[in-house]
Design a protein around this motif. Sequence first.
Motif, PDB file in Angstrom:
ATOM      1  N   GLN A   1       7.248  20.985  -2.011  1.00 62.37           N
ATOM      2  CA  GLN A   1       5.866  21.212  -2.709  1.00 62.37           C
ATOM      3  C   GLN A   1       5.062  20.332  -1.953  1.00 62.37           C
ATOM      4  O   GLN A   1       5.412  19.064  -1.834  1.00 62.37           O
ATOM      5  CB  GLN A   1       6.004  20.878  -4.102  1.00 62.37           C
ATOM      6  CG  GLN A   1       6.533  21.974  -5.005  1.00 62.37           C
ATOM      7  CD  GLN A   1       6.601  21.491  -6.517  1.00 62.37           C
ATOM      8  OE1 GLN A   1       6.006  20.615  -6.783  1.00 62.37           O
ATOM      9  NE2 GLN A   1       6.991  22.409  -7.243  1.00 62.37           N
ATOM     10  N   PRO A   2       3.805  20.711  -1.528  1.00 62.44           N
ATOM     11  CA  PRO A   2       2.971  20.058  -0.843  1.00 62.44           C
ATOM     12  C   PRO A   2       2.401  18.576  -1.818  1.00 62.44           C
ATOM     13  O   PRO A   2       2.155  18.984  -2.950  1.00 62.44           O
ATOM     14  CB  PRO A   2       1.765  20.512  -0.299  1.00 62.44           C
ATOM     15  CG  PRO A   2       1.801  21.753  -1.287  1.00 62.44           C
ATOM     16  CD  PRO A   2       3.273  22.274  -1.598  1.00 62.44           C
ATOM     17  N   GLN A   3       2.311  17.407  -1.032  1.00 58.19           N
ATOM     18  CA  GLN A   3       1.844  16.349  -1.963  1.00 58.19           C
ATOM     19  C   GLN A   3       0.432  16.165  -2.317  1.00 58.19           C
ATOM     20  O   GLN A   3      -0.303  16.711  -1.273  1.00 58.19           O
ATOM     21  CB  GLN A   3       2.123  14.872  -1.200  1.00 58.19           C
ATOM     22  CG  GLN A   3       3.887  14.737  -1.099  1.00 58.19           C
ATOM     23  CD  GLN A   3       4.355  14.617  -2.601  1.00 58.19           C
ATOM     24  OE1 GLN A   3       3.787  13.730  -3.352  1.00 58.19           O
ATOM     25  NE2 GLN A   3       5.633  15.333  -2.943  1.00 58.19           N
ATOM     26  N   PRO A   4      -0.019  15.855  -3.304  1.00 61.60           N
ATOM     27  CA  PRO A   4      -1.580  15.670  -3.679  1.00 61.60           C
ATOM     28  C   PRO A   4      -2.127  14.611  -2.584  1.00 61.60           C
ATOM     29  O   PRO A   4      -1.457  13.800  -1.997  1.00 61.60           O
ATOM     30  CB  PRO A   4      -1.471  15.544  -4.956  1.00 61.60           C
ATOM     31  CG  PRO A   4      -0.380  14.893  -5.131  1.00 61.60           C
ATOM     32  CD  PRO A   4       0.715  15.450  -4.541  1.00 61.60           C
ATOM     33  N   HIS A   5      -3.340  14.985  -2.305  1.00 67.52           N
ATOM     34  CA  HIS A   5      -4.009  13.916  -1.227  1.00 67.52           C
ATOM     35  C   HIS A   5      -5.069  13.228  -2.132  1.00 67.52           C
ATOM     36  O   HIS A   5      -5.824  14.045  -2.934  1.00 67.52           O
ATOM     37  CB  HIS A   5      -4.633  14.869  -0.326  1.00 67.52           C
ATOM     38  CG  HIS A   5      -5.017  14.087   1.218  1.00 67.52           C
ATOM     39  ND1 HIS A   5      -6.137  13.449   1.034  1.00 67.52           N
ATOM     40  CD2 HIS A   5      -4.236  13.478   2.179  1.00 67.52           C
ATOM     41  CE1 HIS A   5      -6.189  12.522   2.285  1.00 67.52           C
ATOM     42  NE2 HIS A   5      -5.144  12.656   2.789  1.00 67.52           N
ATOM     43  N   PRO A   6      -5.735  12.021  -1.790  1.00 64.29           N
ATOM     44  CA  PRO A   6      -6.733  11.544  -2.137  1.00 64.29           C
ATOM     45  C   PRO A   6      -8.039  12.316  -1.984  1.00 64.29           C
ATOM     46  O   PRO A   6      -9.115  12.046  -3.035  1.00 64.29           O
ATOM     47  CB  PRO A   6      -6.903  10.182  -1.697  1.00 64.29           C
ATOM     48  CG  PRO A   6      -5.521   9.875  -1.251  1.00 64.29           C
ATOM     49  CD  PRO A   6      -4.950  11.238  -0.830  1.00 64.29           C
TER      50      PRO A   6
ATOM     51  N   LEU B   1      -2.010  -5.920  -6.798  1.00 64.86           N
ATOM     52  CA  LEU B   1      -1.029  -6.484  -7.474  1.00 64.86           C
ATOM     53  C   LEU B   1       0.444  -6.653  -7.093  1.00 64.86           C
ATOM     54  O   LEU B   1       1.171  -7.688  -7.004  1.00 64.86           O
ATOM     55  CB  LEU B   1      -0.958  -5.524  -8.921  1.00 64.86           C
ATOM     56  CG  LEU B   1      -2.218  -5.539  -9.839  1.00 64.86           C
ATOM     57  CD1 LEU B   1      -1.966  -4.656 -10.850  1.00 64.86           C
ATOM     58  CD2 LEU B   1      -2.601  -6.881 -10.033  1.00 64.86           C
ATOM     59  N   LEU B   2       0.783  -5.718  -6.177  1.00 64.85           N
ATOM     60  CA  LEU B   2       1.940  -5.617  -5.711  1.00 64.85           C
ATOM     61  C   LEU B   2       2.134  -6.736  -4.655  1.00 64.85           C
ATOM     62  O   LEU B   2       3.124  -7.487  -4.390  1.00 64.85           O
ATOM     63  CB  LEU B   2       2.485  -4.415  -4.974  1.00 64.85           C
ATOM     64  CG  LEU B   2       2.832  -3.417  -6.158  1.00 64.85           C
ATOM     65  CD1 LEU B   2       2.799  -1.945  -5.404  1.00 64.85           C
ATOM     66  CD2 LEU B   2       4.056  -3.689  -6.766  1.00 64.85           C
TER      67      LEU B   2
ATOM     68  N   ALA C   1       0.875  -1.189   0.021  1.00 67.36           N
ATOM     69  CA  ALA C   1       0.015  -0.013   0.045  1.00 67.36           C
ATOM     70  C   ALA C   1       0.920   1.222  -0.201  1.00 67.36           C
ATOM     71  O   ALA C   1       0.497   2.218  -0.546  1.00 67.36           O
ATOM     72  CB  ALA C   1      -0.972  -0.077   1.396  1.00 67.36           C
ATOM     73  N   ALA C   2       1.981   1.355   0.833  1.00 63.90           N
ATOM     74  CA  ALA C   2       2.936   2.417   0.748  1.00 63.90           C
ATOM     75  C   ALA C   2       3.463   2.760  -0.501  1.00 63.90           C
ATOM     76  O   ALA C   2       3.665   3.693  -1.069  1.00 63.90           O
ATOM     77  CB  ALA C   2       3.948   2.209   1.851  1.00 63.90           C
ATOM     78  N   VAL C   3       3.836   1.426  -1.311  1.00 66.22           N
ATOM     79  CA  VAL C   3       4.375   1.594  -2.646  1.00 66.22           C
ATOM     80  C   VAL C   3       3.308   2.330  -3.432  1.00 66.22           C
ATOM     81  O   VAL C   3       3.597   3.277  -4.329  1.00 66.22           O
ATOM     82  CB  VAL C   3       4.806   0.354  -3.271  1.00 66.22           C
ATOM     83  CG1 VAL C   3       5.369   0.491  -4.746  1.00 66.22           C
ATOM     84  CG2 VAL C   3       6.096   0.061  -2.268  1.00 66.22           C
ATOM     85  N   ALA C   4       1.808   1.962  -3.513  1.00 68.48           N
ATOM     86  CA  ALA C   4       0.825   2.381  -4.472  1.00 68.48           C
ATOM     87  C   ALA C   4       0.656   3.651  -3.997  1.00 68.48           C
ATOM     88  O   ALA C   4       0.454   4.600  -5.010  1.00 68.48           O
ATOM     89  CB  ALA C   4      -0.383   1.393  -4.035  1.00 68.48           C
TER      90      ALA C   4
ATOM     91  N   MET D   1      -8.807   4.094  -6.135  1.00 65.82           N
ATOM     92  CA  MET D   1      -9.080   2.967  -6.749  1.00 65.82           C
ATOM     93  C   MET D   1      -7.929   2.455  -7.465  1.00 65.82           C
ATOM     94  O   MET D   1      -7.775   1.147  -7.329  1.00 65.82           O
ATOM     95  CB  MET D   1     -10.418   3.067  -7.616  1.00 65.82           C
ATOM     96  CG  MET D   1     -11.480   3.452  -7.115  1.00 65.82           C
ATOM     97  SD  MET D   1     -12.233   2.517  -5.521  1.00 65.82           S
ATOM     98  CE  MET D   1     -12.290   0.976  -6.214  1.00 65.82           C
ATOM     99  N   ILE D   2      -7.025   3.160  -8.225  1.00 69.47           N
ATOM    100  CA  ILE D   2      -6.077   2.672  -8.959  1.00 69.47           C
ATOM    101  C   ILE D   2      -5.019   2.365  -7.832  1.00 69.47           C
ATOM    102  O   ILE D   2      -4.453   1.127  -8.022  1.00 69.47           O
ATOM    103  CB  ILE D   2      -5.386   3.753  -9.734  1.00 69.47           C
ATOM    104  CG1 ILE D   2      -6.298   4.079 -10.962  1.00 69.47           C
ATOM    105  CG2 ILE D   2      -4.106   3.399 -10.302  1.00 69.47           C
ATOM    106  CD1 ILE D   2      -5.977   5.346 -11.816  1.00 69.47           C
ATOM    107  N   ALA D   3      -4.990   2.913  -6.736  1.00 65.42           N
ATOM    108  CA  ALA D   3      -3.919   2.868  -5.576  1.00 65.42           C
ATOM    109  C   ALA D   3      -4.312   1.434  -4.888  1.00 65.42           C
ATOM    110  O   ALA D   3      -3.504   0.536  -4.719  1.00 65.42           O
ATOM    111  CB  ALA D   3      -3.908   3.814  -4.780  1.00 65.42           C
TER     112      ALA D   3
END
Length: 294
Positions: A278-283, A230-231, A211-214, A222-224
């Motif tokens: 730069q702030p990371q985007p959030h779900p 899969l990972l 999950a951390a890699v995703a 949903m993609i994550a």
Amino acid sequence: MSALLQLFQLYQNQEFVRNAFLAGTVVAIITAIIGYFVVLRSQSFAGHALSHVGFAGATGAALLGLSSLMGMFLFTVLAALGMGIFDKRLRGRDIETGMVLSFALGLGVLFLNLYTQYATQTVGVLFGSLLSVSTSDVLVTLISGAIALIILAAIFRPLMFSSIDPDVAQARGVPVRLLSIVFLLLIAITVSEAVQVVGVLLVFALLIVPAAVAHQLTNRPMIALLLSVLLGLLFTWAGLLLALVGHWPVSFYIAALSSISYLIVAGYKRLRTPARYQPQPHPSRECIGEHTAV
């Protein structure tokens, strides 16, 4: 090519290999899905805590002559209920929680010392014993995994909403406290299953790392989730195949593959990140919009 053919023949002829792949597949799927929410809700420490409580349950069950898997289920479920009920009181009290973890681990060592003939079984609990999973263990794993997925499917949307913005979710009438308790129970079930594959000490390899890699690769929920599954399957299947052709434990290969993958992805992202912050985007940018539209 001949090595792959030998592995296929081994899968067909040896029941323990089939059991290992079946149990590993189920565990990889469950841990990847639950692990996504664990990372999203920043509850990695809860998974770590429950895995140590599960060690005491497994050794206590061995002391009574019962299945270690059932002992883990019982202890982790009870601990999850306690953590959920006293969630607000325990929040931020890492020292107290660490003391409980130490006590649980010490209790497991005491149980082991009382009945030393279960030392081999306890080593399996600590480090995983996927190649020794029995048919009954596979059945229990399938049933518990199916129950966990059904419960998660029932609470998926409100759980996602409360994980992203619990204050807004509570203001809109979402039962945030109840969802937290139910999710902790799901973590308890997942940790008990994952211990069969990677053991108490390496449970992060399947519960957290995929999950951390995703999360590093995408911010679309949903993609994550799909990528995390899969990972998890990739790490588990590759670890099993390497263990069958090599001489090292399955849990080592799974932990090594997952850790190396995370380091590669995290390092690549760091190299691509500009020097200034730069702030990371959030779900929430995707999900909150969906919920506000409802």
